[in-house]
Design a protein around this motif. Structure first.
Motif, mmCIF file in Angstrom:
data_model
loop_
_atom_site.group_PDB
_atom_site.id
_atom_site.type_symbol
_atom_site.label_atom_id
_atom_site.label_comp_id
_atom_site.label_asym_id
_atom_site.label_seq_id
_atom_site.Cartn_x
_atom_site.Cartn_y
_atom_site.Cartn_z
ATOM 1 N N THR A 152 7.726 2.674 -10.648
ATOM 2 C CA THR A 152 9.025 2.032 -9.802
ATOM 3 C C THR A 152 9.240 3.050 -8.306
ATOM 4 O O THR A 152 9.413 4.593 -9.045
ATOM 5 N N TYR A 153 9.999 2.832 -7.788
ATOM 6 C CA TYR A 153 10.018 3.291 -6.393
ATOM 7 C C TYR A 153 11.838 3.125 -6.522
ATOM 8 O O TYR A 153 11.952 2.425 -6.484
ATOM 9 N N ALA A 154 11.894 4.208 -6.606
ATOM 10 C CA ALA A 154 13.502 4.272 -6.165
ATOM 11 C C ALA A 154 13.564 4.351 -5.512
ATOM 12 O O ALA A 154 13.384 4.204 -3.439
ATOM 13 N N ALA A 155 15.378 4.051 -4.675
ATOM 14 C CA ALA A 155 15.821 3.844 -3.137
ATOM 15 C C ALA A 155 14.949 4.508 -1.897
ATOM 16 O O ALA A 155 15.045 4.615 -1.393
ATOM 17 N N GLY A 156 15.412 5.852 -1.887
ATOM 18 C CA GLY A 156 14.707 6.908 -1.012
ATOM 19 C C GLY A 156 13.460 6.890 -1.320
ATOM 20 O O GLY A 156 12.933 7.904 -0.556
ATOM 21 N N GLU A 157 12.661 6.235 -2.406
ATOM 22 C CA GLU A 157 10.938 6.120 -2.095
ATOM 23 C C GLU A 157 10.245 5.063 -1.702
ATOM 24 O O GLU A 157 9.524 5.075 -1.313
ATOM 25 N N ILE A 158 11.252 4.245 -0.958
ATOM 26 C CA ILE A 158 10.545 3.124 -0.530
ATOM 27 C C ILE A 158 10.257 3.103 0.198
ATOM 28 O O ILE A 158 8.668 1.789 0.807
ATOM 29 N N ASP A 159 10.356 4.133 1.251
ATOM 30 C CA ASP A 159 9.602 4.253 2.639
ATOM 31 C C ASP A 159 7.684 4.996 2.398
ATOM 32 O O ASP A 159 7.107 4.927 3.334
ATOM 33 N N GLU A 160 7.561 4.554 1.412
ATOM 34 C CA GLU A 160 6.239 5.024 0.526
ATOM 35 C C GLU A 160 5.660 4.083 0.750
ATOM 36 O O GLU A 160 3.814 4.185 0.804
ATOM 37 N N ASN A 195 1.822 11.015 -3.389
ATOM 38 C CA ASN A 195 3.122 11.029 -4.487
ATOM 39 C C ASN A 195 2.253 11.469 -6.132
ATOM 40 O O ASN A 195 1.667 10.442 -6.619
ATOM 41 N N TYR A 196 2.548 12.482 -6.043
ATOM 42 C CA TYR A 196 1.400 13.881 -7.504
ATOM 43 C C TYR A 196 2.245 13.264 -8.305
ATOM 44 O O TYR A 196 1.869 13.303 -9.231
ATOM 45 N N GLN A 197 3.622 13.308 -8.133
ATOM 46 C CA GLN A 197 4.453 12.936 -9.276
ATOM 47 C C GLN A 197 4.062 11.717 -9.786
ATOM 48 O O GLN A 197 3.962 11.532 -10.736
ATOM 49 N N LYS A 198 4.230 10.717 -9.197
ATOM 50 C CA LYS A 198 3.799 9.280 -9.283
ATOM 51 C C LYS A 198 2.357 9.039 -9.119
ATOM 52 O O LYS A 198 1.571 8.212 -10.215
ATOM 53 N N GLU A 199 1.214 10.028 -9.512
ATOM 54 C CA GLU A 199 0.357 9.856 -9.318
ATOM 55 C C GLU A 199 -0.517 8.867 -8.866
ATOM 56 O O GLU A 199 -1.069 7.497 -9.220
ATOM 57 N N VAL A 200 0.116 8.008 -7.330
ATOM 58 C CA VAL A 200 -0.245 7.112 -6.558
ATOM 59 C C VAL A 200 -0.251 7.701 -5.056
ATOM 60 O O VAL A 200 0.384 8.736 -4.999
ATOM 61 N N PHE A 201 -1.469 7.704 -4.460
ATOM 62 C CA PHE A 201 -1.935 8.004 -3.834
ATOM 63 C C PHE A 201 -1.772 7.524 -2.052
ATOM 64 O O PHE A 201 -2.558 5.876 -2.588
ATOM 65 N N ASN A 202 -2.288 8.445 -1.423
ATOM 66 C CA ASN A 202 -1.743 7.217 0.240
ATOM 67 C C ASN A 202 -3.651 6.029 0.027
ATOM 68 O O ASN A 202 -4.387 7.078 -0.169
ATOM 69 N N GLY A 203 -2.948 5.164 0.628
ATOM 70 C CA GLY A 203 -4.320 3.727 0.681
ATOM 71 C C GLY A 203 -4.285 3.330 -0.695
ATOM 72 O O GLY A 203 -5.149 1.992 -0.900
ATOM 73 N N ASP A 204 -3.734 3.402 -2.274
ATOM 74 C CA ASP A 204 -3.777 2.926 -3.087
ATOM 75 C C ASP A 204 -2.899 1.007 -2.862
ATOM 76 O O ASP A 204 -1.951 1.713 -2.194
ATOM 77 N N VAL A 205 -3.817 0.514 -3.585
ATOM 78 C CA VAL A 205 -3.085 -0.893 -3.108
ATOM 79 C C VAL A 205 -2.694 -1.622 -4.654
ATOM 80 O O VAL A 205 -2.867 -1.304 -5.016
ATOM 81 N N GLY A 206 -1.200 -1.882 -4.174
ATOM 82 C CA GLY A 206 -1.045 -2.634 -5.613
ATOM 83 C C GLY A 206 -0.034 -4.304 -5.143
ATOM 84 O O GLY A 206 -0.027 -4.351 -4.382
ATOM 85 N N ARG A 207 0.636 -5.039 -6.449
ATOM 86 C CA ARG A 207 1.182 -6.367 -5.874
ATOM 87 C C ARG A 207 2.878 -5.290 -6.627
ATOM 88 O O ARG A 207 2.560 -5.296 -7.659
ATOM 89 N N ILE A 208 3.914 -6.121 -5.549
ATOM 90 C CA ILE A 208 5.353 -5.782 -6.755
ATOM 91 C C ILE A 208 5.658 -7.168 -7.631
ATOM 92 O O ILE A 208 4.726 -7.973 -7.608
ATOM 93 N N ARG A 209 5.838 -6.080 -8.897
ATOM 94 C CA ARG A 209 5.983 -7.113 -9.801
ATOM 95 C C ARG A 209 7.157 -6.739 -9.988
ATOM 96 O O ARG A 209 8.125 -8.373 -10.764
ATOM 97 N N MET A 231 0.856 -1.505 -0.014
ATOM 98 C CA MET A 231 -0.016 -0.045 -0.143
ATOM 99 C C MET A 231 0.460 1.759 -0.186
ATOM 100 O O MET A 231 1.856 0.750 0.976
ATOM 101 N N GLN A 232 0.299 2.197 -1.166
ATOM 102 C CA GLN A 232 1.155 3.537 -0.825
ATOM 103 C C GLN A 232 0.229 4.740 0.269
ATOM 104 O O GLN A 232 0.004 4.146 0.810
ATOM 105 N N ILE A 233 1.474 4.792 1.550
ATOM 106 C CA ILE A 233 0.413 5.509 2.336
ATOM 107 C C ILE A 233 0.887 6.878 2.643
ATOM 108 O O ILE A 233 0.945 7.070 3.456
ATOM 109 N N LYS A 234 1.529 7.742 1.606
ATOM 110 C CA LYS A 234 1.649 9.441 1.655
ATOM 111 C C LYS A 234 1.403 9.478 0.124
ATOM 112 O O LYS A 234 1.614 8.705 -1.294
#
Length: 742
Positions: A646-654, A609-623, A604-607
């Motif tokens: 795709t999440y870079a190393a510094g973004e994985i805490d999201e 992120n408007y650049q990636k257009e994913v939002f707090n609560g969005d759920v996905g699967r790691i591919r 789940m995305q927990i904050k």
């Protein structure tokens, strides 16, 4: 160890063994192999992240532990860059430098040998001598190495003052080489300038630097911290007396004589960011606001007042609702007809009701009626999941409010809502679902972007949990008693056959739910925490997938009141990951602090992120996971089409695992099956509206597991959550205070 003496000492050696390491604050117990000493030296204290084999220089004082003997209590730790080829290889293989994993490390050391670190730091162009490394990748690797060196120095500086390693990275990212100078000048700057760092961290740092408790910087930031904390708890404002009381508890009673004066200065300064408003000219009725919340509340109330004026040139609609019913095969209840008629001649309408009362049918009838008048309504919802549900249920595309308002990065201006008074939305009627989730700031952004003649319909269940953000917008509007509100109450025949619907209404009335052997609502009693955990795992992995003929990850969601504890979200996710997505050679993994991510994990995305257009609560699967780059790619099933992010190393805490999520995070979602643990260890969070919200997330099946005592508490504990907000009274008042224009 006989040769060790008491006193201060500086030692240089290699970390031999890590006995314990706290990922959050860096507290470490380890042994240090020092040349010339027969036995490793025990060292303890807060350190940058170290691993066996790391060369370090430590300074500290000797203490004798009654059980473990003489230990070096570390005051400072400096990582010494390795000087041997094996040491350099081990350092680079550790993942300390982003973009360099085991394979790349081996290539680098094989090509450059003892010069590897010098090349990385000073001659990145030479990295292109290796196959597969281009100019951009070489620059990234060099920049990451230099950043690692800078972060290390800040970690050492902060570590001896008890500040967590993750904080050091954030501070270095904001200030770079100036970080330590900035902190020594005024450590409280970080609260306003570094996202994710709060007052308590800055205060801890300030104390380590010897700043006085009566520092004006401290009192200013402390007062604003209390207001920010209140906003995080849902309050738009605080009575001044409550603010001062909380500030005294935070800062210490010695600050009491200075609080009022500093607060007045904050409110008078252009950049102070605090507004004081006195009601009825009585000092005892003074409210304190962070400026953004004040302007949002005042302007939202002004706009709502304007929307209470009659709709000009409303087209004739006599008999229109009956035509809609006939043409669409509908048989609306009287209150549903009232709601449809209201949207035809009112500019602001609220439709509220519990599950099974026909909110979706009402919205579909509204859409049909408006289309017969030549109007295509604009549909929206607070979250992507809610917008997707709205699209599926109505057949009309719905957007999230953020996408509707075009919230995005603007060059030179940062993130902003691009739809506003100067760039209005297009449309005549706007229908917003799940309106109970809308907080004040987002609601204000919607109102300011509506065309002057627009109509707005807010649909939602007022009995669900309030918005995560500050405010109680839907409740305030309803309680203002001046807005057209339709409360749907009739439970339709098909819904009556569902125990989920029936029990949701029973819970809302303070009654225990009913169960039946062949129903869609079950209660499995188990009071032992360990046995209950095993039961949840067995239900999720084996029993319910077989019963539903469904997928255990996609079709079943565990909802929990709290994050902590053996039956909290964090513990359950770790165990569910091992059960539902166990490790295997073909699944790449990535360790991020204390968290482990694996290909196929549900996350789940927990904050936002408007650049990636994913939002707090969005759920996905790691591919996909790239261990070399430290990147994770997640597949999100969006409204239009599946999308890889795709999440870079510094973004994985999201990201966080999402096999189990909190009830709060589930708002706006629906799942085929919900497992809902209800136990006394969650007593502090067992409330009727939380239990009600969890139950109403299920479409086909609810399985409540736990104790009857906890179930009784959850149903009977109704505590109206007081949220300080003056939106309702501002709407009621025709002569409310104004405020600076935005």
């Amino acid at each position: 160890m006989k040769e060790l003496q008491s006193g201060t000492e500086s030692l240089e050696g290699t970390i031999k063994r890590i006995t314990f390491q706290n990922e959050e604050n860096g507290y470490t117990i380890a042994t240090l192999a020092v040349e010339g000493r027969r036995e490793p030296v025990p060292i303890i204290g807060t350190m940058p992240r170290v691993t066996p084999g790391d060369p370090v220089r430590v300074t500290g004082k000797w203490n004798r532990h009654e059980k473990f003997g003489l230990q070096l209590q570390v005051d400072s730790v400096e990582r010494v860059m390795p000087v041997t080829a094996d040491g350099i290889l081990k350092f680079l293989r550790s993942g300390a430098v982003k973009g360099i994993g085991p394979a790349t490390a081996k290539k680098l050391v094989g090509r450059f040998g003892l010069e590897t670190l010098t090349v990385l730091e000073r001659h990145p162009e030479r990295l292109q001598e290796l196959e597969g490394i281009g100019e951009k990748k070489a620059e990234r690797m060099s920049r990451s190495f230099q950043e690692h060196r800078g972060v290390e120095s800040v970690m050492v500086y902060l570590g001896v003052r008890g500040i967590a390693q993750g904080i050091a990275k954030k501070i270095y990212k904001r200030y770079g080489a100036e970080a330590i100078a900035v902190l020594e000048e005024n450590p409280y700057r970080v609260v306003d300038e570094v996202p994710g760092i709060g007052f308590k961290t800055a205060d801890q740092l300030a104390q380590g630097l010897g700043l006085p408790a009566l520092s004006p910087h401290r009192i200013r930031v402390g007062l604003k911290h209390v207001l920010r904390t209140a906003a995080d708890e849902g309050h738009v404002c605080l009575p001044q007396r409550e603010l001062l009381s909380k500030a005294s508890a935070l800062l210490g009673s010695e600050c009491d004589p200075h609080l009022q004066g500093v607060l007045q200065l904050l409110s008078q300064e252009r950049t102070g960011g605090v507004i004081l408003e006195t009601k009825n000219e009585s000092p005892t009725d003074t409210y304190t606001y962070l400026a953004g919340f004040y302007f949002a509340e005042v302007k939202a109330a002004e706009r709502i007042r304007l929307m209470l004026t009659p709709l000009e040139d409303a087209p004739e609609h006599e008999g229109l609702v009956a035509e809609v019913e006939q043409e669409n095969g509908l048989s609306l209840a009287p209150l549903q007809r009232s709601a449809v008629e209201a949207v035809l001649h009112k500019r602001l309408v609220v439709v509220t009701g519990g599950p099974g009362t026909g909110k979706t049918t009402t919205v579909k009838a509204m859409i049909a009626a408006l289309e017969k008048q030549g109007i295509t309504p604009v549909l929206a919802a607070p979250t992507g999941r809610a917008a997707k549900r709205m699209t599926e249920s109505t057949g009309v595309t719905a957007k999230t409010l953020h996408r509707l308002l075009e919230y995005a990065q603007v060059e030179g201006e940062g993130l902003k809502f691009q739809r506003n008074e100067e760039n209005r939305l297009e449309g005549k009627v706007f229908i917003v679902d799940e309106a109970s989730m809308i907080d004040l700031l987002l609601f204000f952004q919607l109102l300011r972007a509506l065309p002057d003649d627009a109509r707005l319909v807010l649909c939602g269940d007022i009995d669900q949990l309030p918005s995560v953000g500050a405010g109680r917008v839907l409740q305030d509007i309803i309680e203002s008693s001046v807005v057209e509100v339709v409360r749907l109450q009739t439970i339709f025949r098909q819904a009556k056959e569902s125990l989920i619907v029936k029990n949701a209404h029973r819970i809302n009335q303070g009654l225990l739910p009913e169960v039946a052997k062949d129903g869609d609502f079950f209660f499995l009693e188990e009071g032992n925490p360990d046995a209950l955990t095993h039961l949840v795992l067995d239900l999720a992995a084996r029993r319910l997938p077989a019963f539903l003929q469904g997928d255990p990850i996609e079709d079943i969601q565990i909802l929990v009141p709290m994050r902590r504890g053996s039956l909290g979200v964090d513990s359950l996710n770790e165990q569910l990951q091992g059960t539902l997505n166990p490790p295997s050679p073909d699944k790449a993994e990535l360790q991020q602090g204390a968290r482990l991510f694996r290909v196929q994990d549900k996350v789940m995305q927990i904050k936002n992120n408007y650049q990636k257009e994913v939002f707090n609560g969005d759920v996905g699967r790691i591919r996909a996971i790239d261990p070399e780059e430290g990147e994770i790619t997640v597949l999100y099933q969006d409204q239009e089409e599946p999308r890889h992010v795709t999440y870079a190393a510094g973004e994985i805490d999201e990201l966080t695992l999402a096999y189990a999520v909190t009830v709060h995070k589930s708002q706006g979602s629906e799942y085929p099956c919900v497992i809902l643990p209800v136990v006394m260890q969650h007593r502090v969070m067992l409330q009727r509206n939380l239990f009600y919200t969890g139950v109403t997330r299920a479409k086909k099946l609810v399985v409540v597991v736990g104790s009857k005592d906890a179930l009784r508490v959850a149903v009977r504990h109704f505590e109206s959550q007081i949220r300080h907000s003056r939106l309702g009274e501002r709407i009621r008042s025709s002569a409310h205070p104004g405020g600076p224009s935005l």
